[in-house]
Motif scaffolding. Structure first.
Motif, mmCIF file in Angstrom:
data_model
loop_
_atom_site.group_PDB
_atom_site.id
_atom_site.type_symbol
_atom_site.label_atom_id
_atom_site.label_comp_id
_atom_site.label_asym_id
_atom_site.label_seq_id
_atom_site.Cartn_x
_atom_site.Cartn_y
_atom_site.Cartn_z
ATOM 1 N N MET A 1 54.403 19.307 -16.250
ATOM 2 C CA MET A 1 54.726 20.731 -16.212
ATOM 3 C C MET A 1 55.573 21.138 -17.407
ATOM 4 O O MET A 1 56.452 20.394 -17.849
ATOM 5 C CB MET A 1 55.520 21.081 -14.947
ATOM 6 N N THR A 2 55.286 22.342 -17.901
ATOM 7 C CA THR A 2 56.179 22.987 -18.857
ATOM 8 C C THR A 2 57.287 23.690 -18.074
ATOM 9 O O THR A 2 57.261 23.753 -16.844
ATOM 10 C CB THR A 2 55.405 24.007 -19.709
ATOM 11 N N GLU A 3 58.259 24.243 -18.797
ATOM 12 C CA GLU A 3 59.411 24.861 -18.123
ATOM 13 C C GLU A 3 58.984 26.014 -17.217
ATOM 14 O O GLU A 3 59.450 26.125 -16.073
ATOM 15 C CB GLU A 3 60.410 25.363 -19.175
ATOM 16 N N ALA A 4 58.089 26.856 -17.714
ATOM 17 C CA ALA A 4 57.671 28.010 -16.911
ATOM 18 C C ALA A 4 56.976 27.561 -15.625
ATOM 19 O O ALA A 4 57.212 28.106 -14.545
ATOM 20 C CB ALA A 4 56.734 28.904 -17.734
ATOM 21 N N ALA A 5 56.123 26.570 -15.733
ATOM 22 C CA ALA A 5 55.413 26.089 -14.553
ATOM 23 C C ALA A 5 56.374 25.414 -13.575
ATOM 24 O O ALA A 5 56.235 25.555 -12.355
ATOM 25 C CB ALA A 5 54.315 25.112 -14.967
ATOM 26 N N TYR A 6 57.364 24.695 -14.104
ATOM 27 C CA TYR A 6 58.327 24.043 -13.219
ATOM 28 C C TYR A 6 59.149 25.078 -12.455
ATOM 29 O O TYR A 6 59.412 24.914 -11.253
ATOM 30 C CB TYR A 6 59.246 23.124 -14.014
ATOM 31 N N GLN A 7 59.559 26.144 -13.132
ATOM 32 C CA GLN A 7 60.338 27.176 -12.455
ATOM 33 C C GLN A 7 59.496 27.841 -11.355
ATOM 34 O O GLN A 7 60.006 28.158 -10.279
ATOM 35 C CB GLN A 7 60.818 28.222 -13.464
ATOM 36 N N LYS A 8 58.223 28.049 -11.626
ATOM 37 C CA LYS A 8 57.334 28.602 -10.605
ATOM 38 C C LYS A 8 57.188 27.624 -9.438
ATOM 39 O O LYS A 8 57.191 28.004 -8.271
ATOM 40 C CB LYS A 8 55.965 28.927 -11.199
ATOM 41 N N TYR A 9 57.041 26.345 -9.772
ATOM 42 C CA TYR A 9 56.935 25.322 -8.735
ATOM 43 C C TYR A 9 58.203 25.316 -7.869
ATOM 44 O O TYR A 9 58.142 25.230 -6.635
ATOM 45 C CB TYR A 9 56.721 23.962 -9.395
ATOM 46 N N LEU A 10 59.361 25.399 -8.526
ATOM 47 C CA LEU A 10 60.629 25.397 -7.803
ATOM 48 C C LEU A 10 60.721 26.604 -6.876
ATOM 49 O O LEU A 10 61.144 26.495 -5.709
ATOM 50 C CB LEU A 10 61.785 25.406 -8.806
ATOM 51 N N LYS A 11 60.308 27.778 -7.362
ATOM 52 C CA LYS A 11 60.334 28.991 -6.543
ATOM 53 C C LYS A 11 59.376 28.852 -5.355
ATOM 54 O O LYS A 11 59.723 29.178 -4.217
ATOM 55 C CB LYS A 11 59.954 30.200 -7.394
ATOM 56 N N ASP A 12 58.139 28.362 -5.631
ATOM 57 C CA ASP A 12 57.173 28.165 -4.549
ATOM 58 C C ASP A 12 57.690 27.150 -3.536
ATOM 59 O O ASP A 12 57.476 27.289 -2.326
ATOM 60 C CB ASP A 12 55.834 27.686 -5.118
#
Length: 462
Positions: A439-450
């Motif tokens: 994951m890139t940073e943006a995808a990780y933040q989305k993953y964390l939110k989900d």
């Protein structure tokens, strides 16, 4: 399936090109027959081979899916949630059934034609008178211009046989086809074409094998009668454009010039040895390059978990454990729950919060792995290793990508990753032995939110 077919075709094409350039014009026809049949076999075998190499790099810890104490339904969320489509997103049209239907239709038609040709030949042996000889059975066919061979049957002109007008050289030629069992090669090729009709290299191999059969039969005639000019004159007098029956060994007009040249060709013993040795090396090299390679690993004593992933010479950077997310930070109302205390027929069914009993609500636990366990940056060695498509299947931000696409990124662009070993019985057609979600940073933040907004949770006894 597609990587297998590409590798198979490339292996056969490489060996066939080698044959055309260096071997076809030489006169060691028996070795060439073995080489050509081996080329056909190599195309099917090489992609299935798995070579184990000794480990050269230290083993870095990976996060196998198997350790998760939750049902398998959760694994897709863990590995690919960063870019997963929402349930409302329509699935793309699946072309696979269409291609398989087309393949089945063409294959069925070819198998029908193959069976029909076999039936015609076998029926012909029953309809016409036969003459048994020590090495073959002669089938006397009225009005047949040229003889041809199928298995141990030689089909010849009934009028020519009874008038004793069948040239002995032609009979010797056809007997060579019978004794050397050339029909078996043809039957094998026809079956391969029935199932691999989309592969152009198979047709090139068929022509080369058929031509080599003629070289072998001509060699037997010239060895027996020692009169090459007379035999060539006889072949020229028999030129015909009448199409022969399929699956038979027959006189091929288009190859007459090549056959005549071959009758005058002699390969010296030194050159023959060098060419055969080179051919064997090329064959072994093609098998090696076409196979998948894995790195042997030495498990710890008593270790029962899947092999760890060989990817690093130094540990990846991971965030601190105090980033563990507590239940109070999660949206429990929208959670999906898997209960381990319910009857055996229900643990794999996702439950909503409202479906939980009061006892189950008291036993809620977060599902492993916690997001902090995924947040880490790969080492340069790990990142380079991921570019090997024979070892790794890569999902970037939830989307399966070609390994070469990693060249667009740097190791520090990746802020989280997890991976698992793929057991043999679960491997995809691509053949990779490890699968990684990065994951890139943006995808990780989305993953964390989900992960917080709609978490997977487990119900386990304390």
């Amino acid at each position: 399936m597609t990587p297998y077919l590409i590798t198979s075709t490339l292996c056969m094409a490489a060996l066939w090109v080698f044959y055309k350039l260096l071997l076809e014009k030489e006169d060691f026809h028996r070795f060439k027959r073995v080489y050509l049949l081996g080329t056909l076999a190599a195309g099917f075998i090489a992609p299935c081979l798995e070579l184990r190499l000794p480990a050269t790099l230290p083993v870095a810890d990976a996060l196998p899916i198997d350790r998760m104490p939750i049902p398998a339904e959760i694994a897709p969320f863990v590995l690919r949630s960063a870019g997963a489509a929402s349930p409302a997103t329509p699935a793309p049209f699946d072309w696979q059934p269409v291609w398989w239907s087309l393949y089945g239709l063409v294959t069925g038609l070819l198998l029908f034609r193959f069976g029909h040709n076999l039936y015609r030949l076998i029926r012909s042996t029953r309809l016409h008178p036969t003459v048994a000889t020590p090495d073959a059975t002669l089938v006397l066919v009225p009005g047949l211009p040229l003889p041809y061979t199928f298995l141990h049957y030689i089909f010849i002109s009934q009028e020519g046989y009874r008038g004793m007008q069948i040239e002995r050289e032609l009979l010797t030629h056809e007997l060579a086809h019978v004794r050397q069992r050339h029909t078996l090669d043809r039957l094998l090729l026809e079956l391969v074409i029935c199932f691999g009709w989309f592969n152009p290299v198979v047709y090139f191999l068929r022509r080369s094998i058929e031509l080599n059969h003629e070289f072998l039969a001509d060699e037997r005639v010239n060895h027996t009668y020692q009169d090459i000019p007379q035999y060539q004159h006889l072949l020229l007098s028999k030129l015909t454009v009448q199409p022969p029956l399929a699956l038979t060994s027959h006189f091929i007009v288009q190859t007459t010039k090549q056959r005549f040249i071959m009758m005058r060709t002699h390969t010296g013993s030194l050159k023959k040895t060098a060419l055969i040795s080179t051919a064997l090396l090329a064959f072994a090299g093609t098998l090696f390059l076409g196979s998948s390679t894995t790195t042997a690993q030495t498990p710890k004593t008593g270790q029962k978990s899947p092999p760890k992933v060989v990817t690093a010479t130094s540990p990846a950077t991971t965030t601190k454990p105090q980033e563990v997310i507590s239940l109070s930070e999660l949206n429990l109302k929208k959670g999906r729950y898997y209960s381990a205390i319910r009857p055996k027929n229900s643990p794999h069914i996702a439950l909503t919060y409202d479906q939980l009993t009061e006892e189950e609500k008291d036993l809620i636990k977060t599902a492993d792995p916690q997001p902090y366990e995924l947040r880490k940056t790969p080492t340069p060695e790990q990142f380079e290793d991921w570019k090997n498509p024979k070892k790794f299947g890569i999902w970037l931000d939830g989307k399966h990508i070609k390994n070469s696409e990693l060249n667009k990124y740097k190791p520090e662009d990746i802020v989280a990753f997890s991976g698992s070993y793929v057991h043999k019985n679960a491997r995809q057609p691509q053949g990779y032995i490890y699968q990684f979600d990065i994951m890139t940073e943006a995808a990780y933040q989305k993953y964390l939110k989900d992960w917080k907004d709609s978490p997977y949770l487990t119900i386990e006894k304390k």
